[in-house]
Design an enzyme around this catalytic site. Structure first.
Site, short mmCIF file in Angstrom:
data_model
loop_
_atom_site.label_atom_id
_atom_site.label_comp_id
_atom_site.label_asym_id
_atom_site.label_seq_id
_atom_site.Cartn_x
_atom_site.Cartn_y
_atom_site.Cartn_z
N SER A 140 -1.15 4.80 0.36
CA SER A 140 -1.60 5.09 1.74
C SER A 140 -0.42 5.51 2.61
CB SER A 140 -2.26 3.85 2.34
OG SER A 140 -3.41 3.48 1.63
N GLY B 88 -3.82 -3.92 11.42
CA GLY B 88 -4.23 -4.40 10.11
C GLY B 88 -5.73 -4.60 10.07
N LEU C 299 -8.68 -2.89 10.95
CA LEU C 299 -8.81 -1.46 11.22
C LEU C 299 -9.72 -1.17 12.41
CD1 LEU C 299 -8.96 -0.10 7.57
CD2 LEU C 299 -7.06 0.02 9.18
N LYS D 95 -3.77 11.20 -1.04
CA LYS D 95 -3.31 9.82 -1.23
C LYS D 95 -2.38 9.78 -2.45
CE LYS D 95 -5.22 5.20 -0.58
NZ LYS D 95 -6.48 4.48 -0.28
N HIS E 84 0.84 -1.20 0.00
CA HIS E 84 0.00 0.00 0.00
C HIS E 84 0.87 1.26 0.00
CE1 HIS E 84 -2.67 -3.16 1.52
NE2 HIS E 84 -3.69 -2.40 1.18
N SER F 233 -21.62 -8.58 39.05
CA SER F 233 -22.01 -9.92 38.60
C SER F 233 -20.80 -10.81 38.36
CB SER F 233 -22.84 -9.82 37.32
OG SER F 233 -24.11 -9.25 37.57
N GLU G 208 -17.15 -3.64 25.15
CA GLU G 208 -16.31 -4.84 25.26
C GLU G 208 -15.09 -4.80 24.35
OE1 GLU G 208 -20.27 -5.76 26.89
OE2 GLU G 208 -19.66 -4.97 24.93
N ARG H 135 -22.74 -18.72 37.17
CA ARG H 135 -23.50 -17.79 38.00
C ARG H 135 -23.93 -18.41 39.32
NH1 ARG H 135 -29.22 -15.05 36.06
NH2 ARG H 135 -29.49 -13.60 37.81
N ARG I 239 -17.97 -17.81 39.95
CA ARG I 239 -17.72 -16.38 39.71
C ARG I 239 -17.29 -15.70 41.00
NH1 ARG I 239 -23.35 -12.97 39.72
NH2 ARG I 239 -24.61 -14.38 40.97
#
Length: 615
Positions: A31, A115, A117, A239, A28, A335, A356, A463, A308
């Site tokens: 870029s 890599g 993205l 670019k 690339h 929890s 997450e 749980r 847990r």
């Protein structure tokens, strides 16, 4: 390096990007060319880094989030004198450490694999958190992003988290070159569209012509002088900058330049400018100590304790024994029981909220800075972060992930909250370790062992309360298992883990009353699996019945099957797993409906030994 010296350096970075891609026949370069001026100013004026000591605690950290622009990174390494020109031209060839996308497994100056993205900035947030809250060393974290990847939701998880944490040691350099892979990006050169978004999350924003070296230099100075806010430098670039045939031209993404030699001549020819990158100030990392004796919680055999809960207790104890342990959670710490660590060690606890991807990325960033992170959320929610987990493995990152509320045994919450695919997901990760304890003492021992393992480590917790069946002195080596019942008269083997261990033991008692002897194996180490014990059981009993609170694909059944994948005799294998779509019901009702409770196990065993009875 003076400002007047930066222009020749930027031209060299472009030329070497073109040369590397041309030698490889792929890559690339366009870029890379758009961001060459940004890289030249950073390398020549603002980066503090000792290439002879990549582990120097005071080093600035640089992340190439737009990892496809690796020719630019390798050209910068050449300018810094750590990659030779001949090595540069091995780009993308077999055996070369200059891969198509950079990884720290091969190159010591790469912080994290990129890599995929949208991941560089989230990992950079983790590193910046380390510098600000843990290391307390004034290094800066520089992340070079592409404009295309700003469409990724993970970027905005990172942007919000960095703004909330006031990470003024973090700078995002956004190469706004207008063109993505197949054409224009969503906002093209509308810097204002990006500026409004960053500013809304509390960032200091600088808009700049990315090819005006003086303006870029001033923007970097402004970033370094800004306090209590991370800085986004939005650089309008072209670019393929510097070569008229490819400048701002669609259809040139990911391709070597068609007339590479002519392009090199247009850019001024090949040169060998060397940059004396500024060294960091002396600094000490104070956290790499193991401060005391680990005293894990003790329970009485027969007590009922959720795994847990045992995880939270063990993690807090581990944090007391070791000053390098950190914990992260996704706003479910009450929890997952990560809150126990938060109460004992609030300075080493990171609340990542319901994000997450950022949770896992921050763990990767903290691990890269030498910490030992434990990141927890519901097992089901790690699926959102699977790509980050996959990339963590590519980085060789040492992170501990703990998923609670696994399986139908959680009960009434229903299928959206039930981790039923997590074992398969984590088993598929390269060099991963997958553990599934069934009682409190086993959980504590495994939590402690995870800290010393390599790669991605996953612990599955439950749980509900389950009986304590092991004493506090019992050992649970990773890769092992426990034979809980056996005799010379065993007619089959029940293989279980976690909650189904207790169901299997109850089923074995039912069968024993009917004169049917069965062996019971607690397969707490799902990966690596205990091949020797499974093979012995197969030799002695001829049939293995696996029972798991998980989908049949990729879990315990498949782990057991693979123990016989090297050509050894394969026994009769039967699997009980969750094959239905659960609804809301009590834990006992859920296990029964899925066919993995004690009665269902016993019924399957009777059929297998041809001892079915009429009830």
């Amino acid at each position: 390096m003076t400002t007047s010296e930066l222009a020749p350096l930027a031209r060299q970075l472009r030329v070497d990007s073109v040369r590397a891609a041309d030698a490889a026949g792929s890559g690339h370069p366009t870029s890379s060319m758009s961001a060459a001026d940004l890289m030249a100013v950073l390398l020549g004026r603002h980066l503090h880094y000792d290439f002879d000591r990549p582990d120097h605690p005071g080093n600035d950290r640089f992340i190439l989030s737009k990892g496809h622009a690796s020719p630019l990174l390798y050209a910068a390494y050449k300018a810094a004198g750590v990659v030779t020109d001949s090595e540069l031209l091995t780009f993308r060839t077999e055996g070369s450490r200059l891969e198509g996308h950079p990884t720290p497994r091969r190159i010591p100056w790469v912080e994290t694999a990129t890599g995929s993205l949208g991941q560089g900035l989230p990992v950079g947030v983790g590193m910046a958190l380390s510098g600000k809250r843990l290391d307390r060393i004034p290094y800066r974290v520089w992340v070079l992003c592409g404009d295309s990847e700003l469409a990724e939701g993970s970027v905005w998880e990172a942007v919000e988290h960095a703004g909330y944490e006031h990470l003024d040691n973090l700078t995002a350099l956004v190469d706004v070159n207008r063109l993505g892979q197949r054409g224009p990006t969503r906002h093209a050169w509308d810097l204002g569209a990006y500026a409004r978004r960053f500013a809304a999350f509390g960032w200091h924003v600088v808009e700049v012509d990315g090819h005006d070296l003086d303006a870029v230099d001033l923007a970097f100075q402004e970033a370094r002088s800004t306090t209590r806010q991370p800085t986004a430098i939005l650089a309008r670039t072209v670019k393929g900058k510097g070569v008229a045939a490819v400048e701002d031209r669609e259809g040139m993404h990911g391709k070597p330049l068609p007339e590479a030699q002519a392009a090199i001549e247009e850019l001024g020819g090949a040169h060998d400018i060397r940059v004396e990158v500024r060294k960091p100030a002396a600094a000490r990392a104070l956290h790499a100590t193991r401060t005391g004796h680990l005293e894990l919680p003790r329970h009485e055999v027969g007590d009922s304790v959720a795994t847990r809960t045992a995880f939270g207790q063990a993690l807090a104890a581990l944090g007391t024994a070791r000053g390098d342990i950190v914990a992260l959670d996704g706003e479910v710490g009450d929890s997952t029981r990560a809150e126990y660590f938060a109460k004992e060690h609030p300075d080493r606890y990171f609340e990542c909220y319901i994000a997450e991807q950022q949770l896992v990325a921050a763990a990767v960033g903290l691990a890269a800075r030498g910490w030992v992170p434990y990141a927890s959320t519901f097992a089901a929610f790690f699926t959102r972060a699977h790509d980050f987990i996959r990339m963590a493995a590519i980085s060789g990152s040492g992170i501990n992930l703990v998923g609670s509320h696994a399986g139908v045994a959680i009960g009434q919450d229903g299928p959206s909250q039930m981790g039923l695919e997590d074992l398969a997901m984590f088993r598929a990760v390269h060099d991963s370790t997958v553990l599934y304890p069934c009682d409190a003492h086993q959980t504590g021992r495994l939590v402690a062992q995870m800290a010393g393992l390599d790669g991605v480590r996953y612990l599955r917790t439950s749980r509900g309360d389950t009986p304590v069946i092991y004493g506090p002195g019992e050992e649970f080596p990773v890769g092992g298992s426990k034979v809980l019942r056996s005799s010379d008269a065993d007619r089959l083997t029940l293989v279980a883990a976690g909650v189904t261990v207790h169901e299997a033991l109850t089923a074995a008692e039912f069968l024993d009353r009917e004169g049917i002897q069965v062996r019971v194996i607690d397969l707490y180490s799902v990966k690596p699996v205990d091949r020797a014990t499974l093979r012995e059981a197969a030799d002695r009993t001829g049939c293995l019945l696996t029972v798991e609170d998980h989908r049949p694909e990729g879990g315990i059944g498949d782990a057991v099957c693979e123990a016989f994948g090297d050509g050894s005799p394969v026994p009769r294998l039967v699997r009980l797993a969750v094959r239905t779509m659960p609804g809301s019901a009590s834990p006992a009702e859920q296990l029964r409906a899925a066919g993995i409770d004690a009665e269902s196990i016993a019924a399957a065993a009777r059929l297998l030994v041809e001892q079915a009875v009429v009830r």
